[in-house]
Design a protein around this motif. Structure first.
Motif, short mmCIF file in Angstrom:
data_model
loop_
_atom_site.label_atom_id
_atom_site.label_comp_id
_atom_site.label_asym_id
_atom_site.label_seq_id
_atom_site.Cartn_x
_atom_site.Cartn_y
_atom_site.Cartn_z
N LYS A 323 0.84 -1.21 0.00
CA LYS A 323 0.00 0.00 0.00
C LYS A 323 0.86 1.25 0.00
N THR A 324 1.95 1.23 0.81
CA THR A 324 2.82 2.42 0.90
C THR A 324 3.43 2.72 -0.46
N GLU A 325 3.90 1.65 -1.10
CA GLU A 325 4.51 1.81 -2.42
C GLU A 325 3.52 2.44 -3.40
N VAL A 326 2.28 1.96 -3.31
CA VAL A 326 1.24 2.47 -4.20
C VAL A 326 1.05 3.95 -3.98
N SER A 327 0.91 4.36 -2.70
CA SER A 327 0.61 5.77 -2.46
C SER A 327 1.78 6.67 -2.84
N GLN A 328 3.02 6.10 -2.82
CA GLN A 328 4.14 6.96 -3.16
C GLN A 328 4.33 7.11 -4.67
N THR A 329 4.09 6.07 -5.39
CA THR A 329 4.48 6.12 -6.79
C THR A 329 3.32 6.04 -7.77
N LYS A 330 2.16 5.62 -7.33
CA LYS A 330 1.11 5.36 -8.29
C LYS A 330 -0.09 6.30 -8.11
N LEU A 331 -0.91 6.27 -9.12
CA LEU A 331 -2.15 7.03 -9.02
C LEU A 331 -3.13 6.24 -8.16
N THR A 332 -3.65 6.89 -7.14
CA THR A 332 -4.53 6.18 -6.22
C THR A 332 -5.88 6.88 -6.12
N LEU A 333 -6.84 6.13 -5.60
CA LEU A 333 -8.16 6.72 -5.38
C LEU A 333 -8.03 7.85 -4.36
N SER A 334 -7.19 7.65 -3.33
CA SER A 334 -7.08 8.71 -2.33
C SER A 334 -6.45 9.97 -2.94
N GLY A 335 -5.58 9.77 -3.95
CA GLY A 335 -5.01 10.92 -4.64
C GLY A 335 -6.11 11.72 -5.33
N ASN A 358 -21.82 5.35 -16.75
CA ASN A 358 -23.04 4.67 -17.16
C ASN A 358 -23.62 3.90 -15.99
N TYR A 359 -22.77 3.65 -14.99
CA TYR A 359 -23.20 2.83 -13.85
C TYR A 359 -22.83 3.51 -12.54
N LYS A 360 -23.77 4.24 -11.99
CA LYS A 360 -23.48 4.95 -10.74
C LYS A 360 -23.16 3.97 -9.61
N ASP A 361 -23.83 2.81 -9.63
CA ASP A 361 -23.64 1.85 -8.54
C ASP A 361 -22.25 1.21 -8.56
N ARG A 362 -21.51 1.41 -9.64
CA ARG A 362 -20.17 0.80 -9.68
C ARG A 362 -19.09 1.77 -9.19
N ILE A 363 -19.50 2.97 -8.83
CA ILE A 363 -18.51 3.96 -8.40
C ILE A 363 -18.21 3.76 -6.92
N ASP A 364 -16.96 3.95 -6.55
CA ASP A 364 -16.57 3.83 -5.15
C ASP A 364 -17.40 4.82 -4.32
N PRO A 365 -18.04 4.35 -3.24
CA PRO A 365 -18.89 5.24 -2.44
C PRO A 365 -18.15 6.48 -1.93
N ALA A 366 -16.82 6.34 -1.78
CA ALA A 366 -16.04 7.49 -1.28
C ALA A 366 -16.18 8.68 -2.23
N LEU A 367 -16.34 8.39 -3.53
CA LEU A 367 -16.47 9.48 -4.51
C LEU A 367 -17.85 10.13 -4.47
N LEU A 368 -18.80 9.40 -3.91
CA LEU A 368 -20.17 9.92 -3.90
C LEU A 368 -20.50 10.62 -2.58
N ARG A 369 -19.56 10.57 -1.64
CA ARG A 369 -19.80 11.17 -0.32
C ARG A 369 -20.24 12.63 -0.47
N PRO A 370 -21.21 13.10 0.37
CA PRO A 370 -21.66 14.49 0.22
C PRO A 370 -20.47 15.45 0.26
N GLY A 371 -20.54 16.45 -0.58
CA GLY A 371 -19.46 17.44 -0.60
C GLY A 371 -18.48 17.18 -1.72
N ARG A 372 -18.43 15.94 -2.21
CA ARG A 372 -17.48 15.66 -3.30
C ARG A 372 -18.11 16.02 -4.64
#
Ligand SMILES: Nc1ncnc2c1ncn2[C@@H]1O[C@H](COP(=O)(O)OP(=O)(O)OP(=O)(O)O)[C@@H](O)[C@H]1O
Ligand SMILES: [Mg+2]
Length: 491
Positions: A323-335, A358-372
């Motif tokens: 996970k650490t490697e991912v956050s340092q070098t890759k594009l992540t959802l948290s990014g 085309n599919y709202k239900d396939r989106i990570d709920p974190a992206l749909l959180r109010p305010g985003r």
């Protein structure tokens, strides 16, 4: 009447009087110079000048092209504003146009004057250009704005702000909306290097969009409110940006709505392909390079935001990455989320972000959180209302047609997209033929729906529906293929 000799004698008397006055003034000056200390002398001189210089009632403001190394906003505004003030009395003016500009640019020529009226008084603008004295120096350009002194306060407090506002409006109306993308490097260089740009020639507007009228109005109102609320965002301590999630089946107008928004606000579009990015830092670099008053578009977010899972090795053939490697070098959802509402979100002003899926239900709920995403907009199947708008746009039918009744009866019970209806309407200029095509399409759809309901899996309509269901996967494949081609072209 005076005789010649009388005139000569008066002239000589006058001359000798002037000569003796000048001599005595010189005497007085030399006495004053000897007696008075220099600071007192210069004070007296300036007081003398103040009281005895005749004062004109005209005041002139000089508006230079540059202030130091920066360009002068007032000069730029005047240049644009004065285009609208060229009148029949103007003797010369300049016209130019670059290949990419839609309209002619008009500007006043050196030495020309233009008059303007504001709050019942006249002002005179003059464009002055002074050739450089030394080679290598730029010519000095400025405007002289002259008016009666008594209007000084009005000019500074009302007229010049009016010129600034008016020029902004003119600039906005003349603006050619651009589409920035990283796939192609356009042939102009205003994208800051990272982005290539072309003119957005998508003709979609809110008038041509077939969608629920109330929803359309709600979107327009939301956009209007957003652009007006600079101070509000500041007051509540929020970054001045707005996020829209557009979801719905393929061909319901999500991309057309984005184009309509851009054309309405005259905002440039930045089309970002998330899957072409390799790290969060690349994402940040790209986002910082987008200009204010723009729309950042991330299409098919459901096909893009699987990146974290993908990188973490959830796909069978991929090696596991920590996970650490991912956050340092890759594009992540948290990014991406960080960009949405973290510190990076405050970069720049008046930015709109649009995600489509085309599919709202396939989106990570974190992206749909109010305010985003501030507004979730469903782009749905064609309704009677939508069909009528398309018929008036495509066939110029503004009243009634004999096939309308049949179409209206079918359309409310059939899932047909505006894109499918539009395709039929384009088939012929003859309304009977085109609308007949729409009737046939709707009937086919009706049969297809009842076959699916009855579970006739081998029916061609069912096979077609299945094919459509895999649309997301197909899109992803097409996107990946396109990226690979683009990359191989670049390197
Ligand atoms: N609501 C609509 N109003 C008017 N025309 C539409 C509408 N929806 C689709 N169309 C027509 O269909 C074409 C395709 O639509 P568009 O690309 O906007 O759909 P989309 O929802 O973005 O599809 P996808 O999910 O596949 O990206 C448009 O160019 C337009 O001609
Ligand atoms: Mg689209």
């Amino acid at each position: 009447m005076f005789s010649l000799s009388e005139m000569q004698s008066s002239a000589s008397t006058l001359f000798s009087a002037y000569a003796s006055f000048a001599t005595s003034m010189m005497l007085v000056r030399s006495m004053v110079n000897e007696v008075l200390p220099s600071p007192v002398r210069s004070y007296l001189q300036s007081a003398f000048r103040y009281f005895f210089t005749p004062r004109a009632n005209q005041l002139t403001i000089v508006i230079d092209e540059c202030c130091g190394f920066n360009s002068n906003q007032v000069y730029e505004a005047a240049e644009i504003y004065l285009r609208t003030k060229i009148s029949p009395s103007t003797e010369r003016f300049k016209v130019n146009k670059t290949r990419r500009q839609k309209n002619l640019n008009i500007a006043i020529e050196k030495g020309e004057e233009v008059t303007d009226t504001f709050a019942d008084f006249h002002l005179n603008w003059k464009f002055v250009s002074i050739e450089p004295q030394n080679p290598g120096h730029r010519e000095k350009r400025f405007f002289e704005l002259s008016f009666n002194k008594k209007f000084k306060e009005i000019v500074l407090n009302d007229y010049l702000p009016f010129v600034l506002a008016k020029s902004k409006e003119i600039k906005q109306n003349d603006k050619v909306v651009k589409l920035y993308t990283r796939d192609c490097l356009g042939d102009d260089d205003d994208g800051g290097g990272i982005w290539g740009s072309i003119d957005l020639e998508h003709p979609s507007t809110f008038e041509t969009l077939a969608m629920d009228t109330k929803l359309k109005k709600a979107i327009i109102d939301d956009l209007d409110r957003f652009v007006k609320r600079r101070d509000f965002y500041k007051k509540v301590g929020k970054a001045w940006k707005r996020g829209y999630l557009l979801y719905g089946p393929p061909g319901t107008g999500k991309s057309s709505l984005i184009a309509a928004m851009a054309n309405y606000l005259k905002f440039d579009i930045y089309d970002l392909e998330l899957t072409s990015l390799y790290s969060d830092s690349e994402l940040r670099r790209i986002l910082v390079s987008t200009s204010n008053r723009s729309i950042l578009v991330i299409e098919d977010i459901d096909c893009s935001v699987e990146m974290q899972d993908r990188l973490l090795g959830n796909e069978p053939s991929k090696p596991k990455v920590s996970k650490t490697e991912v956050s340092q070098t890759k594009l992540t959802l948290s990014g991406l989320l960080n960009f949405m509402d973290g510190l990076w979100s405050s970069c720049g002003d008046e930015k709109i972000v649009v995600f489509t899926t085309n599919y709202k239900d396939r989106i990570d709920p974190a992206l749909l959180r109010p305010g985003r995403m501030d507004m979730h907009i469903l782009m749905s199947y064609c309704t009677t209302q939508g069909f009528k708008l398309l018929a008036s746009n495509y066939l110029d039918i503004h009243g009634h047609h004999r096939l309308f009744g049949e179409i209206e009866g079918l359309i409310e019970n059939v899932k047909v997209t505006p894109a499918e209806v539009a395709e039929e309407l384009m088939r012929s200029e003859n309304p009977d033929v085109a609308l007949g095509g729409v009737v046939n399409l709707l009937k086919r759809k009706q049969i297809e729906a009842s076959n699916i309901k009855e579970g006739k899996t081998n029916a061609p309509e069912v096979q077609q529906a299945k094919r459509l269901k895999t649309d997301g996967a197909k899109k992803r494949a097409v996107r990946n293929c396109r990226k690979k081609t683009v990359r191989s072209m670049r390197y």
